[in-house]
Each structure stands twice: as C-alpha cells, then as structure tokens.
Scaffold this active site. Structure first.
Site, PDB file in Angstrom:
ATOM      1  N   ASN A 184      -3.267   6.624  -1.331  1.00 34.24           N
ATOM      2  CA  ASN A 184      -2.890   6.703   0.083  1.00 34.24           C
ATOM      3  C   ASN A 184      -2.013   7.907   0.385  1.00 34.24           C
ATOM      4  OD1 ASN A 184      -4.380   4.550   0.959  1.00 34.24           O
ATOM      5  ND2 ASN A 184      -2.715   3.064   0.821  1.00 34.24           N
ATOM      6  N   SER A 236       0.809  -1.211   0.000  1.00 34.80           N
ATOM      7  CA  SER A 236       0.000   0.000   0.000  1.00 34.80           C
ATOM      8  C   SER A 236       0.848   1.270   0.000  1.00 34.80           C
ATOM      9  CB  SER A 236      -0.907   0.029   1.235  1.00 34.80           C
ATOM     10  OG  SER A 236      -1.723  -1.107   1.298  1.00 34.80           O
ATOM     11  N   GLU A 259      -4.711   0.003  -8.225  1.00 38.64           N
ATOM     12  CA  GLU A 259      -3.592   0.878  -8.564  1.00 38.64           C
ATOM     13  C   GLU A 259      -2.466   0.016  -9.129  1.00 38.64           C
ATOM     14  OE1 GLU A 259      -2.897   4.884  -6.078  1.00 38.64           O
ATOM     15  OE2 GLU A 259      -2.949   3.112  -4.809  1.00 38.64           O
ATOM     16  N   HIS A 280      -1.816  -2.757  -6.306  1.00 39.67           N
ATOM     17  CA  HIS A 280      -2.393  -2.369  -5.020  1.00 39.67           C
ATOM     18  C   HIS A 280      -3.904  -2.538  -5.069  1.00 39.67           C
ATOM     19  CE1 HIS A 280      -3.434   1.021  -1.980  1.00 39.67           C
ATOM     20  NE2 HIS A 280      -3.474  -0.169  -1.418  1.00 39.67           N
TER      21      HIS A 280
END
Length: 693
Positions: A477, A406, A439, A427
């Site tokens: 993130n 992540s 992702e 991800h």
C-alpha cells in the site's frame, strides 16, 4: 539396474517394470532421462514381452528439474526420450498416479498404453512459465483427443482429472489402488489379448478446422491479454494437423526455443523462483512455530468473514467475535455464502461440515483458549488499541495477537498490550479467502517464533507470505499510494482518468487506478487523505477533485457513480468528473499524454518508491516487492514484477527520467538513494536478490 539408481528395472514374470525413483517429485533430470533410455534398451534386448513405467512416491513423473533451469541442456533430451519410448519394439504402458504434468505427461504420451489410478491428474503447465510443451506433447495429444481438448489444456495450463482424461481419450483406463499393481494387472490383460505396440505418432493427423483455430486465437488473445505463450501453443497444435510426427516435433521445438528467448519467459521464470525464495528467511532458520489449533477473529465484516472463511477452509476451528448477536448472525451468513461459493467452484465438498468449525460470540472471554487472534475491525488507531487491550486481558500466555491493519503502525498497536513480543501484523487482501498474498508485518519487538508461526499459518492457508517492516502502508500500500500519486499528477497535467486506466490495462494490469478506486470505494481514499492531513508535506499534491466527488456522494460502484457510472458492474466514463478536474488544473501547464508516456511515469513511480522500500529495509529484497505486487495488486506475472521490469528497461534510463521530471516536481520525483547507488555501480535489483539468496 542397482536399487540406488533413479530408474530401476525389474521383472514380474514376462512383464518388465521400470520404476522412476527420484525424490521428491521424480523430476526429469539428466539421471532420470539416462535411466529411462537405458531401461528401454534393456527392455528391447531381453525376453520381457511388455513393460510398465511407474513412479515411486507421491507421483508418476514430475516435469523438468528446476536445478537444470538456465543451464545448457545435456543429452539425452526429453523429446528424444519420449521418441525412444514410443519406438520400443514391444508394448509399453505408463501407469500414472498423482500429477503427471508437463514432461511427465509427455512421457506418458510416448507410451503405447496409458492407465491412471484415481486421483491422477494430467496437464501442461508450461504456459505459466511462458513456454509450450517441448517434448512432443502438442503433437501427440491432438492425435489422441482431437484439437479442442489439446488447445484447452495447453493454453490454460490447467490440469484435468483421470476420469476427464479417459473421457477425451488421453488415457485408456482408470483403476483403483496401487499404480504398480494396476499396471501389472493391465499388462497381463494386454498380453492375454495379444496386444501389440500402438504408437501415438502413427495415428493420423487430427482434422484441421481453420475457423476453430481462428476462434481459439481470438478467445485466448482476450483471456491471456499480453501473453505470448498461449497463442504459440495454438500454433503448435495447428502444426499437428498439417505435419507428420517428426516434422511436428521439429516445429514444436522451434517454437519452444523461440519462447525460451522471450522476456515473458524470463519474467515467469523469475516469478517461479521468487515464489520459492520469498518465505526462506535466514533469521527464521531453526526457529519452530508455535502450535496453531484454534483461531480467533475479531470483526465479521467483509474482511473478517473472509479471514474466518480462509481458516475454516484450512481445517482450523474459528471463534468469531462481533459486537452483538445480529452482527454475529450476519457474519455467519456471509461465511456460509463464501463456503457455498467454494463448493460451486469445486474447491470444497461439504460446506456444512466446514461451517461446523465456526462459533460466534459477543464476549472476548470466548477467546480464552485460542492460539492466535486476528483483529479485523475499523481502520482507526484508537479502535485498534482498545481491541488489543481487551485481548491482552483474556488471551492465554503464548497466544499470538495479530492485526489486519492495512496502514497503521503495528509497533504502536503492540504497545497497547503487556506482551508486544506476541503481536504481529497479518495484512490480508480482500477477498481474504481468495487472494493469495499475506503481508506479515513484523515490528522489532516481535518474537522470532511468532514470525515463524505467521509464515506457518500462511502456508496452511495456501497463501504466499511476504515479510514487511513497519511503515505507513508497509510494502504494497505504500508503493500503491505513490504510483496512484503519479496518476493524480498526470490528471493535473492533462491526462483523463480513462486514458490512464486504458494505458495501465494495456500494460497488463487487470484494472486501472481509477477503476480500482471505484471498486474499493472512493470514501477509502478520502479517509486515507484525511488521516494523513496533519502530517502532509505542504509540497504534496492533493486530488481536490476526488475530495469533491466524495462530498457529492460519488463513491464508485457502491453508489453507482464515481469515475465511471455503473449499471451493475459495467462502467462507462463519468464525464461529470471533468469540470471538477478542470477546476483543479487551473494555472497548471497541460500536455497530451500517450499511453507509453502514462505507463512510463506510472511504472517509474512504482519502481522508485519500491527502491526506497528496499533501501529502508521495509522489504528485505527486491523479490519481496515483486511477489507483493504480483499476488496483491494484479501486476502481470509474465513481466515478473516491477523490479525485474525495471532491470529489463534499464535502471540508468529510468533514473534519468525521474531526474528530468524532478525539475518540475522535486518533491514527488525524489530519486531513491538505492536506485542512484545501483546505477552508479552498474548493478541491478536482480543482483541484490542474488546477494541475499
């Protein structure tokens, strides 16, 4: 009509067959509308006794032609075409196969009889574009089915099956096989019966029930919080209970055109087109993906089991590696539960058959023949490198090594192997078999056909893939950490966690940041802060109250106490957090925050960091940010995405606010160079999307 026309007219004895052939989806563009009109004129004039309208290819008729979006409408307009079909002097049958959605469904409603072959679906997805049916659908359907089914279909946008359409009276018959043959057979039966025209618009208005409409408005105001179109759809259906067809269609059109001017419609259209643009990467044009016949997954926890489930649902055999037999059995049980849940939701027919594609093992050697391995182990660089070193030793040449990290540096992970060109980040978002976002994190060392394979896998898994560059947190993130940082600063400045959560939910997100923290587990945030401690800028702010909550064992839902206290999943504010916050606030100026102030700072932080992400090339385009936030973080689709929101709000005003806040906190509120550049040039994020499309 010549065979190369999008609408063909031919005869089968006394039956006229009107075929729409406008590949790939028989969209109702100008040529098709003109062709249908001409076909109805010809039908009225010749000696055919009945007509069948049928689609060629995979479906009956698609909706509007997306190539016409944003352009001035050209006659004949679809409402007039539907009226023209209904006005035919001899019977007209719509023989439907595949999806008949939006305008396609409205054309069928304009016919006098409706037949559907098994597998056909009917629906009004316009609500997902911030609109309502605009060609008589909201007026004709209630006359056939009554109010309740019409409200459900038009407010939800969800399609229904042919058997369900028959059950509610939307169609007259379900048949098997070829729609042309079924339509001709049905036409023959109607001729034998002496059946005449049967105009839907001539049916009486459905019964008006004020209480039912009030209940529907209350329910959809809650279900579709913040959205306008579902409530306008209710207004349109209600008009069908009060007006004759001509008046009702006029009112429907008024409501439709009003919605065309709303920011929500613009937001949903923006999202609609971004869904189609996001996977179109110039650097992958002409690049063929590698074969994908068998997948490996390392780790059978929640994420690994979810990834394995997603692959199994896509028909890909999976070999899952766990550290011991007991852990492998536990992973299998989790995957079994996921598949059983898919059966209950109607997404899967046979869980056992799907599960047969899963094998588990404790030895990496079992992965020797897989084409791609996805690692989903503990978020620790040392652990990841060890896994990739072992994979490098056993995988066949050309196999792809993917990490589900992540945050961590995928380039560094790739360097632990002898084949960095075969390493990529994938991800997934939890639960991985449900969430649509993927992702695709691409280091500079990754081969282009590996990236192409990642996008091909996403398509097979029915996920929306976004390419991201390598940085801490990638696109989503990284931006999340920043707008969460804005929330922490508002806590220190006088807002409570619950005021912030309420304001963010009022904005349209499904959860506020502190509810989300409780759901994910407050230990996750603590470990992230610990990981970054060594490199943290001394000017940064640390939420020391959150660290104290971790040390007290208040980890959120998993312990029953966090920012909220829980009975099951229902939370109430945990006032015991406030003394910890008050200690952290000591010596800091305090102010009252309105919901609007909270939303403005939260969104400004999101957009400013997103502009940095785009400016640095971590995201190639602003639309990549919008898609990431929509599909991975619950950003309201009707707003289009944070970058479109910023354009709509006005970039100069946002920049001015950021510059103002920077006077008190220059470290956090550093304006993004790209934002400053766009304001100076009088441009928008949407301009950048156009420049790269």
């Amino acid at each position: 009509m010549p065979n190369d026309q999008p609408v063909r007219y031919d005869r089968h004895g006394e039956i006229a067959v009107i075929t729409v052939a406008n590949p790939p989806v028989n969209a109702l563009g100008l040529a098709v509308r003109q062709g249908l009109w001409a076909a109805m004129d010809r039908f009225d004039a010749d000696d055919a006794r009945i007509a069948v309208i049928v689609g060629e290819g995979a479906l009956f008729l698609g909706g509007a032609d997306i190539r016409e979006f944003g352009k001035p409408p050209v006659a004949p307009h679809l409402p007039d075409v539907c009226d023209r079909i209904e006005a035919a002097v001899k019977p007209v049958i719509a023989a439907v196969h595949g999806p008949a959605l939006g305008g396609g469904c409205e054309v069928a409603l304009g016919a006098h009889y409706r037949l559907a072959v098994t597998g056909a679906r009917f629906g009004f997805p316009e609500v997902h574009l911030g609109l309502i049916p605009g060609a008589g659908g909201s007026q004709r359907m209630p006359r056939l089915t009554g109010v309740a089914p019409a409200l459900e279909m038009m407010c939800s946008g969800a399609p229904i099956s042919a058997p369900r359409a028959l059950e509610i009276g939307l169609i007259d018959r379900v048949a098997e096989g070829d729609p042309r043959k079924a339509g001709i057979a049905y036409a023959g039966e109607l001729l034998a019966e002496g059946a005449g025209v049967r105009r839907t618009g001539a049916l009486p208005c459905p019964t008006h029930d004020a209480a039912a409409f009030a209940e529907a408005r209350a329910a959809w105001a809650k279900k579709a919080k913040g959205q306008v179109a579902p409530l306008v759809a209710i207004d349109a259906v209600e008009a069908a209970t009060r007006m004759d067809l001509a008046e009702g269609i006029k009112e429907e059109r008024r409501l439709f055109l009003d919605l065309m001017q709303t920011p929500q419609r613009a937001g949903m259209i923006h999202a609609f087109f971004n869904d189609r643009k996001v996977s179109k990467l110039p650097e992958l044009q002409g690049i063929s993906p590698r074969p994908l016949d068998r997948i490996g997954v390392i780790g059978g926890g929640t994420m690994g089991a979810g990834i394995a489930t997603a692959c199994l649902l896509a028909g890909l055999p999976v070999t899952l590696i766990e550290r011991d037999a007991a852990s492998a059995d536990k992973a299998r049980a989790t995957i079994t539960g996921n598949l059983d849940a898919a059966v209950k939701r109607g997404k899967l027919k046979d869980a056992a058959a799907t599960l047969s594609g899963l094998s588990t093992a404790t030895d990496y050697a079992a992965l020797s023949d897989v084409d791609l391995v996805i690692e989903a182990v503990f978020e620790d660089m040392g652990v990841k490198k060890e896994v990739f070193t072992q994979l490098d030793a056993v995988l066949k040449p050309g196999a792809i090594l993917a990490t589900n990290t992540s945050y961590l540096d995928v380039t560094e992970i790739a360097a632990a192997t002898s084949r960095p060109q075969d390493v990529i980040g994938l991800h997934f978002f939890s639960p991985a078999h449900v969430m649509k976002l993927l992702e695709v994190v691409v280091p500079e060392t990754t081969a282009k056909d590996v990236t192409a394979t990642a996008f091909a896998l996403a398509k097979r898994l029915k996920k929306t893939a976004v390419k991201a560059g390598v940085c801490d947190g990638f696109i989503g993130n990284r931006i999340l950490a920043t707008y969460r940082g804005a929330a922490d600063r508002m806590i220190l400045g006088g807002a409570t966690p619950w005021e912030i959560d309420a304001a963010i939910k009022d904005f349209g997100l499904p959860m506020g940041p502190f509810e989300m923290g409780d759901l994910a587990g407050l230990d996750i945030g603590f470990m992230t802060r610990a990981r970054k401690a060594a490199t943290r800028d001394p000017r940064d702010i640390v939420p020391i109250w959150a660290d104290e909550m971790y040390h007290k064992g208040w980890l959120g839902q998993k312990t029953g106490q966090g920012y909220y206290t829980y009975e099951g999943r229902k939370g109430t504010p945990n006032e015991a957090v406030m003394p910890l916050i008050e200690t952290a606030r000591e010596g800091r100026p305090q102010q009252a925050f309105t919901p609007e102030m909270i939303q403005r700072r939260y969104m400004a932080a999101m957009v400013n960091e997103a502009a940095k992400v785009v400016g640095e090339g971590i995201a190639a385009r602003p639309l990549d940010v919008d898609v990431t936030l929509l599909y991975g973080y619950g950003f309201p689709r009707w707003r289009g995405g944070p970058m479109l929101w910023a354009d709509t709000e006005g970039l100069p005003g946002l920049l001015a606010d950021i510059q103002g806040w920077a006077k008190d906190d220059p470290y956090f509120w550093q304006p993004a160079p790209l934002l400053e550049q766009l304001v100076a040039e009088g441009r928008t994020f949407s301009d950048l999307n156009e420049a790269t499309s």
